[in-house]
Design a protein around this motif. Structure first.
Motif, PDB file in Angstrom:
ATOM      1  N   ALA A  81      17.817 112.703  48.567  1.00  0.00           N
ATOM      2  CA  ALA A  81      18.028 113.512  49.774  1.00  0.00           C
ATOM      3  C   ALA A  81      18.457 112.652  50.966  1.00  0.00           C
ATOM      4  O   ALA A  81      19.380 113.004  51.702  1.00  0.00           O
ATOM      5  N   VAL A  82      17.799 111.498  51.154  1.00  0.00           N
ATOM      6  CA  VAL A  82      18.123 110.615  52.278  1.00  0.00           C
ATOM      7  C   VAL A  82      19.537 110.054  52.145  1.00  0.00           C
ATOM      8  O   VAL A  82      20.316 110.061  53.105  1.00  0.00           O
ATOM      9  N   LEU A  83      19.889 109.576  50.957  1.00  0.00           N
ATOM     10  CA  LEU A  83      21.235 109.026  50.757  1.00  0.00           C
ATOM     11  C   LEU A  83      22.319 110.082  50.956  1.00  0.00           C
ATOM     12  O   LEU A  83      23.352 109.807  51.566  1.00  0.00           O
ATOM     13  N   PHE A  84      22.078 111.275  50.441  1.00  0.00           N
ATOM     14  CA  PHE A  84      23.072 112.339  50.606  1.00  0.00           C
ATOM     15  C   PHE A  84      23.287 112.642  52.085  1.00  0.00           C
ATOM     16  O   PHE A  84      24.418 112.691  52.567  1.00  0.00           O
ATOM     17  N   GLU A  85      22.208 112.839  52.822  1.00  0.00           N
ATOM     18  CA  GLU A  85      22.334 113.195  54.236  1.00  0.00           C
ATOM     19  C   GLU A  85      22.917 112.061  55.072  1.00  0.00           C
ATOM     20  O   GLU A  85      23.702 112.298  55.986  1.00  0.00           O
ATOM     21  N   ALA A  86      22.551 110.824  54.780  1.00  0.00           N
ATOM     22  CA  ALA A  86      23.078 109.684  55.545  1.00  0.00           C
ATOM     23  C   ALA A  86      24.583 109.549  55.359  1.00  0.00           C
ATOM     24  O   ALA A  86      25.322 109.340  56.332  1.00  0.00           O
ATOM     25  N   THR A  87      25.046 109.685  54.137  1.00  0.00           N
ATOM     26  CA  THR A  87      26.491 109.564  53.902  1.00  0.00           C
ATOM     27  C   THR A  87      27.247 110.755  54.492  1.00  0.00           C
ATOM     28  O   THR A  87      28.333 110.587  55.041  1.00  0.00           O
ATOM     29  N   LEU A  88      26.666 111.930  54.427  1.00  0.00           N
ATOM     30  CA  LEU A  88      27.316 113.100  55.022  1.00  0.00           C
ATOM     31  C   LEU A  88      27.384 112.976  56.542  1.00  0.00           C
ATOM     32  O   LEU A  88      28.393 113.334  57.160  1.00  0.00           O
ATOM     33  N   LEU A  89      26.348 112.433  57.151  1.00  0.00           N
ATOM     34  CA  LEU A  89      26.322 112.230  58.599  1.00  0.00           C
ATOM     35  C   LEU A  89      27.490 111.338  59.043  1.00  0.00           C
ATOM     36  O   LEU A  89      28.189 111.656  60.001  1.00  0.00           O
ATOM     37  N   VAL A  90      27.710 110.263  58.337  1.00  0.00           N
ATOM     38  CA  VAL A  90      28.808 109.345  58.668  1.00  0.00           C
ATOM     39  C   VAL A  90      30.166 110.049  58.543  1.00  0.00           C
ATOM     40  O   VAL A  90      31.054 109.852  59.364  1.00  0.00           O
ATOM     41  N   LEU A  91      30.305 110.903  57.543  1.00  0.00           N
ATOM     42  CA  LEU A  91      31.559 111.621  57.337  1.00  0.00           C
ATOM     43  C   LEU A  91      31.825 112.673  58.417  1.00  0.00           C
ATOM     44  O   LEU A  91      32.966 112.860  58.841  1.00  0.00           O
ATOM     45  N   LEU A  92      30.782 113.352  58.881  1.00  0.00           N
ATOM     46  CA  LEU A  92      30.970 114.499  59.777  1.00  0.00           C
ATOM     47  C   LEU A  92      30.877 114.193  61.265  1.00  0.00           C
ATOM     48  O   LEU A  92      31.355 114.979  62.085  1.00  0.00           O
ATOM     49  N   LEU A  93      30.272 113.086  61.642  1.00  0.00           N
ATOM     50  CA  LEU A  93      30.062 112.780  63.060  1.00  0.00           C
ATOM     51  C   LEU A  93      31.339 112.880  63.904  1.00  0.00           C
ATOM     52  O   LEU A  93      31.346 113.577  64.927  1.00  0.00           O
ATOM     53  N   PRO A  94      32.438 112.241  63.535  1.00  0.00           N
ATOM     54  CA  PRO A  94      33.626 112.339  64.382  1.00  0.00           C
ATOM     55  C   PRO A  94      34.219 113.756  64.431  1.00  0.00           C
ATOM     56  O   PRO A  94      34.754 114.173  65.463  1.00  0.00           O
ATOM     57  N   ILE A  95      34.108 114.500  63.368  1.00  0.00           N
ATOM     58  CA  ILE A  95      34.641 115.869  63.343  1.00  0.00           C
ATOM     59  C   ILE A  95      33.834 116.765  64.282  1.00  0.00           C
ATOM     60  O   ILE A  95      34.403 117.537  65.055  1.00  0.00           O
ATOM     61  N   PHE A  96      32.520 116.652  64.231  1.00  0.00           N
ATOM     62  CA  PHE A  96      31.674 117.462  65.108  1.00  0.00           C
ATOM     63  C   PHE A  96      31.919 117.109  66.575  1.00  0.00           C
ATOM     64  O   PHE A  96      31.945 117.991  67.431  1.00  0.00           O
ATOM     65  N   ALA A  97      32.062 115.824  66.887  1.00  0.00           N
ATOM     66  CA  ALA A  97      32.316 115.393  68.270  1.00  0.00           C
ATOM     67  C   ALA A  97      33.627 115.984  68.776  1.00  0.00           C
ATOM     68  O   ALA A  97      33.710 116.464  69.909  1.00  0.00           O
ATOM     69  N   TRP A  98      34.637 115.958  67.939  1.00  0.00           N
ATOM     70  CA  TRP A  98      35.929 116.523  68.324  1.00  0.00           C
ATOM     71  C   TRP A  98      35.816 118.025  68.554  1.00  0.00           C
ATOM     72  O   TRP A  98      36.292 118.537  69.566  1.00  0.00           O
TER      73      TRP A  98
END
Length: 142
Positions: A81-98
């Motif tokens: 669960a931790v690995l899945f969420e950590a990698t997803l966070l890195v992928l989505l952070l710039p998209i959400f900010a935009w």
């Protein structure tokens, strides 16, 4: 190992249930409209669905390679669960900010909230899914 159809059922049901829970909850918590948060959540869920399939396939292959079995212990479920969420966070952070036209720091706080919610949700969902649809045992190759 799970079949492709089973992995797709797991990923799609996970995301659909998550969207129904998180959209109204996070629209209220972060003071955004349901429409604005809904688009963000669907975008994130779509990316997460694709990533869910890829991540779980890779994780199961790693388990089979290291242990000869894909069943998960409690500590392994936590790592998953931790690995899945950590990698997803890195992928989505710039998209959400935009999308929200917000700073990376502001969106990081939001993303960490999403990650905390989805980490707990992923743990409960995958455990329940494994009970409802048990993975087939794999035979060790000599």
């Amino acid at each position: 190992m799970r079949s492709t159809a089973d992995r797709i059922r797991q990923a799609v049901s996970f995301e659909l249930i998550g969207i129904l829970i998180v959209t109204p909850l996070f629209a209220w918590v972060f003071d955004h409209s349901m429409e604005e948060m809904g688009v963000l959540v669907v975008l994130g869920a779509t990316a997460a669905t694709v990533w869910n399939y890829i991540f779980n396939l890779g994780f199961d292959h790693a388990l089979r390679w290291r242990r000869g079995d894909v069943r998960k212990t409690l500590p392994l479920r936590i790592v998953h669960a931790v690995l899945f969420e950590a990698t997803l966070l890195v992928l989505l952070l710039p998209i959400f900010a935009w999308w929200l036209d917000a700073s990376l720091l502001t969106v990081l706080v939001m993303e960490l909230s999403f990650a905390a919610f989805y980490m707990a949700y992923a743990f409960v969902f995958t455990w329940g899914y494994d009970i409802l649809f048990p993975p087939q045992r794999t035979e060790q190759v000599a």
